[in-house]
Enzyme design. Structure first.
Site, mmCIF file in Angstrom:
data_model
loop_
_atom_site.group_PDB
_atom_site.id
_atom_site.type_symbol
_atom_site.label_atom_id
_atom_site.label_comp_id
_atom_site.label_asym_id
_atom_site.label_seq_id
_atom_site.Cartn_x
_atom_site.Cartn_y
_atom_site.Cartn_z
ATOM 1 N N GLU A 57 13.448 13.822 -10.460
ATOM 2 C CA GLU A 57 13.298 12.267 -10.391
ATOM 3 C C GLU A 57 14.983 11.290 -9.278
ATOM 4 O OE1 GLU A 57 10.729 9.726 -11.057
ATOM 5 O OE2 GLU A 57 12.109 8.713 -10.248
ATOM 6 N N GLY A 71 -2.821 -2.315 -18.296
ATOM 7 C CA GLY A 71 -4.469 -2.647 -18.659
ATOM 8 C C GLY A 71 -4.690 -1.644 -19.705
ATOM 9 N N HIS A 271 -4.211 -5.650 -6.109
ATOM 10 C CA HIS A 271 -4.523 -6.571 -7.361
ATOM 11 C C HIS A 271 -4.406 -7.819 -7.565
ATOM 12 C CE1 HIS A 271 -4.595 -7.085 -11.707
ATOM 13 N NE2 HIS A 271 -4.918 -6.246 -12.138
ATOM 14 N N THR A 283 -1.673 -8.746 -16.539
ATOM 15 C CA THR A 283 -3.057 -7.575 -16.538
ATOM 16 C C THR A 283 -4.570 -8.094 -16.855
ATOM 17 O OG1 THR A 283 -3.955 -5.943 -18.219
ATOM 18 C CG2 THR A 283 -2.363 -8.301 -19.472
ATOM 19 N N GLU A 284 -5.365 -6.936 -16.061
ATOM 20 C CA GLU A 284 -6.697 -7.616 -16.238
ATOM 21 C C GLU A 284 -7.471 -7.749 -17.414
ATOM 22 O OE1 GLU A 284 -9.072 -5.443 -12.566
ATOM 23 O OE2 GLU A 284 -9.050 -3.912 -14.397
ATOM 24 N N ARG A 287 -8.280 -11.394 -18.791
ATOM 25 C CA ARG A 287 -9.702 -11.347 -17.992
ATOM 26 C C ARG A 287 -10.823 -10.630 -18.684
ATOM 27 N NH1 ARG A 287 -10.026 -9.688 -12.461
ATOM 28 N NH2 ARG A 287 -7.484 -9.091 -13.045
ATOM 29 N N ARG A 308 -12.368 -5.092 -7.442
ATOM 30 C CA ARG A 308 -10.831 -6.288 -7.510
ATOM 31 C C ARG A 308 -10.400 -6.105 -6.258
ATOM 32 N NH1 ARG A 308 -6.676 -2.245 -10.616
ATOM 33 N NH2 ARG A 308 -6.231 -2.610 -12.442
ATOM 34 N N HIS A 410 -1.453 -3.501 -4.328
ATOM 35 C CA HIS A 410 -0.903 -2.467 -6.440
ATOM 36 C C HIS A 410 -1.410 -1.456 -5.879
ATOM 37 C CE1 HIS A 410 -0.621 -2.556 -10.320
ATOM 38 N NE2 HIS A 410 -2.508 -2.294 -10.068
ATOM 39 N N HIS A 411 -2.417 -0.705 -5.687
ATOM 40 C CA HIS A 411 -1.814 1.234 -5.466
ATOM 41 C C HIS A 411 -2.795 1.556 -4.472
ATOM 42 C CE1 HIS A 411 -3.334 3.851 -7.921
ATOM 43 N NE2 HIS A 411 -4.454 4.371 -6.815
ATOM 44 N N GLU A 440 -0.736 9.633 -7.926
ATOM 45 C CA GLU A 440 -0.744 8.565 -6.542
ATOM 46 C C GLU A 440 -0.568 9.045 -5.143
ATOM 47 O OE1 GLU A 440 0.741 4.356 -7.734
ATOM 48 O OE2 GLU A 440 -0.346 3.744 -5.872
ATOM 49 N N ARG A 450 -9.887 1.250 -6.128
ATOM 50 C CA ARG A 450 -9.739 1.844 -7.602
ATOM 51 C C ARG A 450 -10.077 0.862 -8.735
ATOM 52 N NH1 ARG A 450 -5.915 1.909 -11.935
ATOM 53 N NH2 ARG A 450 -4.337 0.892 -10.473
ATOM 54 N N GLY A 453 -7.623 0.802 -14.790
ATOM 55 C CA GLY A 453 -7.501 2.399 -15.670
ATOM 56 C C GLY A 453 -7.724 3.418 -15.489
HETATM 57 C C1 LIG Z 1 2.271 -3.212 -12.872
HETATM 58 C C2 LIG Z 1 1.292 -2.106 -12.133
HETATM 59 C C3 LIG Z 1 0.571 -1.907 -13.272
HETATM 60 C C4 LIG Z 1 -0.663 -0.626 -13.818
HETATM 61 N N1 LIG Z 1 -1.271 -0.983 -14.407
HETATM 62 C C5 LIG Z 1 -2.262 0.452 -14.821
HETATM 63 C C6 LIG Z 1 -3.286 0.452 -15.373
HETATM 64 O O1 LIG Z 1 -2.576 0.333 -16.670
HETATM 65 N N2 LIG Z 1 -3.861 1.486 -16.031
HETATM 66 C C7 LIG Z 1 -3.990 2.454 -14.364
HETATM 67 O O2 LIG Z 1 -5.190 3.110 -14.730
HETATM 68 N N3 LIG Z 1 -2.837 2.205 -13.512
HETATM 69 C C8 LIG Z 1 -2.439 1.164 -13.759
HETATM 70 N N4 LIG Z 1 -1.236 1.026 -12.428
HETATM 71 C C9 LIG Z 1 -0.961 2.092 -11.697
HETATM 72 C C10 LIG Z 1 -0.595 3.666 -12.405
HETATM 73 O O3 LIG Z 1 0.342 2.992 -13.073
HETATM 74 C C11 LIG Z 1 -0.472 4.546 -10.936
HETATM 75 O O4 LIG Z 1 -1.172 4.384 -9.694
HETATM 76 C C12 LIG Z 1 0.290 5.580 -12.206
HETATM 77 O O5 LIG Z 1 0.733 5.550 -12.853
HETATM 78 C C13 LIG Z 1 0.553 7.467 -10.853
HETATM 79 O O6 LIG Z 1 1.493 7.936 -11.608
HETATM 80 P P1 LIG Z 1 2.416 8.691 -10.585
HETATM 81 O O7 LIG Z 1 2.824 10.211 -11.064
HETATM 82 O O8 LIG Z 1 1.333 9.609 -9.337
HETATM 83 O O9 LIG Z 1 3.437 7.807 -9.927
HETATM 84 P P2 LIG Z 1 4.973 7.671 -10.721
HETATM 85 O O10 LIG Z 1 4.199 7.124 -11.891
HETATM 86 O O11 LIG Z 1 4.994 6.025 -9.669
HETATM 87 O O12 LIG Z 1 5.825 8.472 -10.284
HETATM 88 C C14 LIG Z 1 6.174 8.979 -9.321
HETATM 89 C C15 LIG Z 1 7.713 9.289 -9.042
HETATM 90 O O13 LIG Z 1 8.107 10.011 -8.180
HETATM 91 C C16 LIG Z 1 9.280 9.181 -8.047
HETATM 92 N N5 LIG Z 1 10.094 9.761 -6.632
HETATM 93 C C17 LIG Z 1 9.164 9.555 -5.744
HETATM 94 N N6 LIG Z 1 10.059 10.017 -4.383
HETATM 95 C C18 LIG Z 1 10.291 11.095 -4.866
HETATM 96 C C19 LIG Z 1 11.482 11.693 -4.052
HETATM 97 N N7 LIG Z 1 11.401 12.461 -3.208
HETATM 98 N N8 LIG Z 1 12.351 12.595 -4.897
HETATM 99 C C20 LIG Z 1 12.380 12.983 -6.868
HETATM 100 N N9 LIG Z 1 11.145 12.095 -7.200
HETATM 101 C C21 LIG Z 1 10.689 10.944 -6.355
HETATM 102 C C22 LIG Z 1 9.296 7.620 -7.981
HETATM 103 O O14 LIG Z 1 10.228 7.342 -8.023
HETATM 104 C C23 LIG Z 1 8.208 7.874 -9.365
HETATM 105 O O15 LIG Z 1 9.475 8.361 -10.722
HETATM 106 C C24 LIG Z 1 -0.348 0.434 -12.552
HETATM 107 C C25 LIG Z 1 0.382 0.227 -11.507
HETATM 108 C C26 LIG Z 1 1.186 -1.197 -11.271
HETATM 109 C C27 LIG Z 1 2.778 -1.036 -10.830
#
Ligand SMILES: Cc1cc2nc3c(=O)[nH]c(=O)nc-3n(C[C@H](O)[C@H](O)[C@H](O)COP(=O)(O)OP(=O)(O)OC[C@H]3O[C@@H](n4cnc5c(N)ncnc54)[C@H](O)[C@@H]3O)c2cc1C
Length: 478
Positions: A57, A71, A271, A283-284, A287, A308, A410-411, A440, A450, A453
């Protein structure tokens, strides 16, 4: 003289160590890159299968964007829904997801996500995560968004739970360690390359190499990189972001030279309700629990629970290019997630709607009339004005609250193309050896837009599959 000899031999040892660590890699069964929901879920599944796992990480904290999620997490057919008397079905969840994505989603992946959604929630609650509150976010036909009781933010609940589990399983978690490149060898007889591990770099600048039997990319999206999101969609120039600073699309350079296919890169979600000055996502769920949006005239102008992309467009079409989210004490009390916005002093409050309108610089008469009209629709035949499908609460209980909101990046719906086993595919659709991806960093599931949630459901579900398949590739079949 003695001092010089000691410092000379210490320096020689350091140099030797650096040479050894660069040229003689450490070995591991499964290397997971990224410590959000997808990476943590992958690490847990792989470790539970018996594999040795290293998780890299790059930030000094785990959780990435997952930590910010507020949310909730969607699932159909859960115990929490049954306890609340909510009738839902896999088909309804599937249809809502496809409709939100403009029917451009990868149906195979969507089906896996919705069919396993209840199991993903049960998996997390099995680790003592509280996902007992079920609400409805925009674009859903029924309530299926799971979060902690009292409507608390979901990310702050699941990241610690997953982190504890990863540590209990003995996964070697290395924060402040960034994967800088993948290593690979050519495939045999024209087949795609085989990934053999990665180079990593510590925050102090020490480089080293890890040899792995399988690698999972879980690095998240690129929502914190204006350079990338404007390149993929020039209309986003000048937009703020809700993302954590590590969302830089690192997977793009990690797969360089592997002929990996990318999908839907132009689909970047804004968003609709972000506080414009500080970029804080509102947060949505406000609403979903009854809040309304009004423009500078004080009038409602849209279905607040629309998709969205539609809502973002509607807000930008208003004269102020922003809107005002209005709610009351009753709605606030239903969602402890709102506490953060009050603690940050982002919310205006007043005992009378006219005074709230003054604080928000919007038309008081318009606001009073809009809220009265909304309350009568809520008590009567439903939203005849804009067709909103859920009006759970009226807005009558002072104090009244309001905040100006506008869309922000946002996404990232696009990313690496994967198959049902989460193998990363080449441009011609063949799996790259030893390489998996989830969350993601991947594309195809959410397509054009998207559903709120769905990202956590995606990250946990496919994160788990990627960990399981990576462990299998490393020879663990249990
Ligand atoms: C403010 C906000 C609110 C949200 N609310 C919701 C919600 O309520 N419900 C929902 O379903 N989704 C929500 N989303 C979207 C959702 O949180 C994310 O799409 C999801 O958590 C992505 O998960 P992930 O594990 O793919 O990526 P992340 O959780 O972003 O984790 C990826 C990790 O990889 C690390 N990384 C990146 N590059 C490297 C590298 N080269 N080497 C080592 N580590 C690295 C990053 O630092 C990060 O920690 C929200 C997003 C945001 C920004």
């Amino acid at each position: 003289m003695k001092k010089i000899v000691i410092s000379f031999s210490a320096a020689a040892a350091v140099i030797l160590y650096l040479i050894i660590s660069l040229f003689l890699p450490e070995t591991v069964d499964v290397l997971v890159i990224g410590g959000g929901a997808a990476g943590l879920s992958a690490a847990i599944e792989a470790a539970e299968k018996g594999a040795d796992v290293i998780l890299l990480e790059k930030m000094n904290y785990l959780g990435g964007n997952t930590r910010r999620a507020t949310g909730g997490m969607n699932a159909a057919g859960t115990d929490a829904q049954a306890a609340a008397g909510i009738e839902d079905s896999i088909e309804s969840f599937f249809n809502d997801t496809m409709e939100s994505g403009h029917q451009m989603n990868n149906e195979v992946l969507v089906r896996i996500m919705v069919e396993r959604s209840a199991s993903s929630v049960a998996w997390l609650t099995g680790f003592e995560a509280d996902l007992s509150d079920v609400g409805r976010l925009a674009g859903h036909s029924v309530s299926r968004t799971h979060r902690p009781r009292g409507g608390a933010p979901v990310g702050r609940e699941i990241v610690p739970v997953l982190t504890s589990k990863v540590k209990a399983l003995g996964v070697d978690v290395r924060t402040e360690n960034r994967a800088t490149a993948l290593t690979s060898r050519p495939g045999r007889k024209g087949k795609p390359a085989v990934v053999t591990g990665a180079y990593a770099e510590t925050n102090e600048g020490r480089e080293y190499r890890i040899r792995a039997k399988a690698v999972v990319i879980a690095t998240g999206g690129f929502g914190a990189s204006p350079e990338l999101y404007v390149r993929m969609n020039p209309a986003l120039k000048g937009f703020k972001t809700t993302n954590h600073p590590g969302a830089n699309g690192d997977y793009l350079y990690l797969v360089e030279g592997l002929d990996a296919a990318l999908v839907d890169m132009e689909f970047i979600q804004t968003h609709p309700t972000v506080e414009p000055d500080n970029g804080v996502l509102i947060t949505e769920a406000i609403r979903g629990n009854g809040g309304i949006l009004v423009n500078s005239e004080g009038w409602r102008f849209t279905d607040e629970l629309g998709f969205r992309d539609v809502l973002s467009r509607e807000i930008l079409a208003q004269r102020a290019k922003s809107a005002n989210l209005i709610f009351d004490r009753n709605i606030r009390d239903s969602l402890t997630a709102t506490d953060t916005y009050f603690a940050l002093n982002l919310i205006s409050r007043a005992d009378k709607l006219e005074d709230l309108a003054d604080l928000l610089s919007i038309n008081p008469r318009g606001l009073v009339e809009a809220v009265a009209r909304y309350n009568s629709l809520q008590a009567g035949r439903g939203d005849e004005d804009f067709g909103r499908n859920n009006l759970p609460r009226s807005i009558i209980d002072p104090p009244f609250y309001g905040i100006r909101v506008a869309p922000a990046v946002h996404h990232c719906m696009g990313g690496l193309r994967i198959n049902e086993k989460t193998e990363v595919l080449t441009q011609s659709g063949l799996p790259i050896g030893g390489l998996f991806a989830a969350g993601e960093a991947t594309g195809g599931i959410h397509a054009a837009n998207r559903l709120g949630g769905n990202s956590l459901t995606d990250a946990v579900t496919f994160g788990r599959i990627s960990g399981e398949k990576a462990a299998l590739m490393a020879g663990y079949t249990r």
